[in-house]
Design a protein around this motif. Structure first.
Motif: not given
Length: 459
Positions: A265-278
């Motif tokens: 619950g630290i990040a939403t899937p969209t936020e986590a996906a952004g981190v993953g892309a980076f």
């Protein structure tokens, strides 16, 4: 009027079999039927008035923004040679054991599935990297093709899977629809994080069963899965000076950051996906594979996949409205209620239909076309939404493996050497189809395999 809903569904399937683009097949067929229905006074055009609001909801849906970001992450990792380094490092560690290459392929495929979430990319990558090596080292064609194809489909179920992202969005809408139909107004909903958490234990069970099968082959038919020779391992070491630690830690860290931030619950899937892309860009730089040509290729692939997903979603929304306008939802509900066995009987029929549709439709089309039709009814009958989503995902994963039309088989056939017969690919996947059917039976008998982890994380 309800017979028009059945005819609409049949016509869409026929048009798709003729090879027309999915998005335009759905939208075009639906509009033709809506026009015919309006002409004869059997279709209420008021249903189409909801289309602008629905389309606006699609393009502004924050969850769906995760799709292009996860696609970018997966394609960038594919270009950065993470899989190649992992496979070489695993081969050095596991290669001296019988079936060691098969187990290495399974573990690397699991990590790729958790990194990319794209079935086709994993099958093609492992087919290009691992299949020639396995065949050269004396592995049987059937076993090699089976383990690579089956492992490649893990991207369907192991999070962060794009299939689960799309399923999460559709099931969320279906859950709200089911509650409205029952007159319940509750703030509770189904999130992508719920599905990710629900998929963890079944995904690990599946990987464990694949490895167990490789061990059995090594015991019963050792000649089909020989150990690598010492000179082969030395050749790999000289060709690629990469340790298991160096090859394994960066992708594992990326997986932990992306998936862990969602599950806890630290990040939403969209936020986590952004981190993953980076993070994928950082890994590409680390592997010295980040350049303008690769970045251009990744961005083009991401744009194509994203455009395809959203166009299919728009076409499916139009199809869904017209299907409901003809009373299709009420017809399906009546059919399910008439089935013996209640929820169990209805689930069995839905699983069989989706399995067969998986021969001719991709998971995106099935998610956007079939799930919105059947999911609200199954949820009203008492199905747990997380359990339903994972059952659908594993079922479609099994369908993609099944001859003669399984998509994963076509992916491998496209990159396999010509010496490998199509019949050998088909025979090779049969044990893994049985394994996945066993997993489906286990989840049906023990739904807690799916629901326990989400209940612990989000209680």
């Amino acid at each position: 009027m309800e017979y028009m809903a059945i005819l609409l569904f049949v016509c869409v399937c026929l048009v798709l079999l003729l090879g027309f683009p999915v998005a335009f097949s759905l939208a075009g067929t639906a509009l033709i039927f809506a026009g015919i229905g309006s002409l004869f006074g059997i279709f209420d055009g008021a249903f189409l008035h909801a289309l602008p609001n629905r389309l606006f909801g699609i393009v502004t849906n924050s969850t769906l923004i995760a799709v292009p970001l996860f696609v970018f992450m997966g394609v960038m990792l594919e270009k950065s040679k993470v899989a190649e380094n992992l496979l070489d490092a695993m081969a050095v560690v596991m290669g001296k054991r019988k079936a060691g290459m098969g187990i290495a392929v399974t573990l690397v495929g699991m990590l790729l599935a958790a990194s990319t979430g794209i079935v086709g990319a994993t099958v093609v990558t492992m087919g290009l990297l691992a299949l020639p090596t396995m065949l050269k080292r004396g592995y049987s064609e059937q076993y090699s093709c089976g383990i690579i194809t089956a492992t490649g489909t893990l991207g369907q179920i192991i999070p962060p899977s794009i299939a689960l992202v799309l399923l999460g969005d559709v099931l969320s809408s279906s859950y709200q629809q089911a509650q409205l139909n029952m007159g319940i107004f509750s703030p509770e909903n189904v999130s992508v994080g719920d599905l990710f958490a629900g998929a963890v234990i079944p995904g690990m069970i599946l990987v464990g069963l694949y490895i167990l099968y490789s061990v059995f082959v090594a015991i019963l038919k050792p000649e089909q899965v020989p150990a690598l020779l010492d000179e082969d391992i030395e050749h790999i070491k000289k060709r690629k000076q990469v340790s298991l630690f160096v090859a394994l830690v960066p992708p594992l860290m990326l997986i932990f950051i992306v998936l862990g931030s969602i599950l806890f619950g630290i990040a939403t899937p969209t936020e986590a996906a952004g981190v993953g892309a980076f993070g994928a860009i950082i890994l590409a730089i680390w592997q010295k594979q980040f350049n303008l040509a690769n970045l251009n290729a990744v961005m083009q692939s991401t744009t194509k996949v994203t455009a395809m997903v959203f166009m299919i979603l728009i076409g499916a929304s139009l199809f869904s409205l017209v299907f409901r306008g003809f009373g299709g939802e009420e017809l399906i509900a009546e059919m399910f209620e008439a089935l013996p066995g209640g929820l169990l009987g209805a689930m069995l029929v839905v699983m069989i239909v989706m399995f067969l549709l998986g021969f001719i439709l991709d998971f995106i089309e099935i998610t956007f076309v079939v799930v919105p039709i059947v999911a609200p009814i199954l949820l009203m009958m008492g199905a747990d939404p997380i359990w339903l989503g994972i059952m659908i995902a594993v079922n479609l994963q099994t369908s993609f493996l099944t001859p003669p039309f399984g998509f994963a088989l076509f992916y491998l056939r496209g990159v396999a050497p010509k010496t490998v017969l199509t019949s050998q690919i088909y025979k090779g996947v049969i044990p893994f189809i049985i394994i996945q059917l066993i997993l489906l039976a286990l989840m049906a008998a023990y739904p807690s395999l799916v629901t326990w982890l989400p209940s612990q994380l989000y209680s």
